[in-house]
Write a protein that holds these residues in place. Structure first.
Motif, PDB file in Angstrom:
ATOM      1  N   GLY A 115     -34.630 -36.523 -13.913  1.00  0.00           N
ATOM      2  CA  GLY A 115     -35.023 -35.124 -13.950  1.00  0.00           C
ATOM      3  C   GLY A 115     -33.879 -34.152 -14.138  1.00  0.00           C
ATOM      4  N   THR A 116     -32.687 -34.675 -14.452  1.00  0.00           N
ATOM      5  CA  THR A 116     -31.502 -33.843 -14.669  1.00  0.00           C
ATOM      6  C   THR A 116     -30.898 -34.152 -16.026  1.00  0.00           C
ATOM      7  OG1 THR A 116     -30.978 -33.640 -12.304  1.00  0.00           O
ATOM      8  CG2 THR A 116     -29.149 -33.364 -13.842  1.00  0.00           C
ATOM      9  N   PRO A 262     -32.270 -29.247 -11.917  1.00  0.00           N
ATOM     10  CA  PRO A 262     -33.480 -29.650 -12.650  1.00  0.00           C
ATOM     11  C   PRO A 262     -33.335 -29.372 -14.132  1.00  0.00           C
ATOM     12  CG  PRO A 262     -33.851 -27.582 -11.485  1.00  0.00           C
ATOM     13  CD  PRO A 262     -32.501 -28.069 -11.056  1.00  0.00           C
ATOM     14  N   LYS A 264     -34.057 -28.175 -17.788  1.00  0.00           N
ATOM     15  CA  LYS A 264     -34.767 -27.012 -18.314  1.00  0.00           C
ATOM     16  C   LYS A 264     -35.213 -27.310 -19.737  1.00  0.00           C
ATOM     17  CE  LYS A 264     -32.491 -23.576 -15.413  1.00  0.00           C
ATOM     18  NZ  LYS A 264     -31.768 -22.284 -15.345  1.00  0.00           N
TER      19      LYS A 264
END
Length: 265
Positions: A115-116, A262, A264
């Motif tokens: 998620g990064t 997180p 984007k």
């Protein structure tokens, strides 16, 4: 030993979800000895097609060392670039760019995991002002990516050297999205945790395992497991050649409350 490391990474990439392999430099000991480069390209070549990797250029990888010159002054890395040219990496989907533009001396790679969105920046041994300026530009152009920096010499244990102090002031501490610095060079291990000027925590992790006279501690490397849910990074030190782990506090530990940015979209 080098082959065992490469084989272990390749064999465990799927099972452990290994996203990147990072070499902290001194890929060879003598940059004028082609057999050492052959060993390195063979060992790391096992990762081709399975595990992307990035290389930090060490002082022993530079042309100056066999000539008795100071690699901090004489910056050529022609042997390194012959054996690990930019073209070997530029076809990777994760390849971002390099400096100088036609060489692999300094580079950055991009990937996403957990998620990064990540950026790994590799800076040559004792980066020049121009190389540091390039690094600042790369990080500034990717504000939404969490940044890990690898450079060969930065700290010995828990003490930064002159290069580390310069890099901290002129690069590392300036960016809110930098969270990790990896280095080797000194036969030591250590962790420095401190805040950048934007309030972000930067974990500076150093490890080097070598002794030319005895088998151990050669062949150890670090395995980092990222857990965004628990907000942790666990660090393990293991030798696939010896099938042995180092479990003392300097070599096995967990970073807590890590802030993962997180992605984007």
């Amino acid at each position: 030993m080098f082959n065992a490391q490469g084989k272990w990474i390749k064999d465990n990439t799927a099972a452990l979800n290994i996203k990147y392999a990072i070499h902290e430099g001194d890929i060879v000991d003598d940059s004028d000895q082609q057999y050492q480069w052959n060993n390195a390209t063979s060992a790391l070549g096992q990762l081709t097609g399975s595990t992307p990797y990035i290389l930090g250029v060490g002082n022993h990888d530079m042309d100056a060392m066999p000539l008795g010159q100071n690699p901090a002054v004489h910056r050529d890395a022609k042997a390194f670039n012959r054996n690990f040219p930019r073209s070997k990496f530029s076809s990777l989907p994760s390849f971002g760019g390099s400096y100088p533009a036609t060489q692999n001396d300094n580079s950055y790679h991009l990937f996403s995991a957990g998620g990064t969105d990540w950026l790994v920046l590799a800076l040559k041994y004792v980066p020049t002002d121009a190389e540091i300026a390039w690094g600042n530009k790369v990080i500034s152009e990717h504000p939404n990516r969490q940044v890990a920096i690898v450079t060969h010499a930065y700290q010995s244990g828990t003490t930064k050297d002159a290069t580390g102090r310069k890099l901290w002031t002129n690069l590392v501490s300036r960016h809110a999205n930098v969270s990790l610095v990896f280095s080797g060079h000194y036969v030591n291990q250590g962790l420095i945790t401190e805040k950048g000027i934007k309030g972000n925590t930067v974990y500076q992790i150093q490890a080097d395992y070598q002794n030319p006279s005895v088998l151990e501690p050669n062949s150890y490397f670090r395995i980092l497991r990222f857990d965004p849910t628990a907000k942790t990074i666990s660090v393990r030190t293991y030798s696939p050649y010896l099938n042995k782990s180092l479990t003392d506090a300097k070599n096995q530990f967990t970073l807590q409350n890590v802030n993962f940015l997180p992605a984007k979209r």
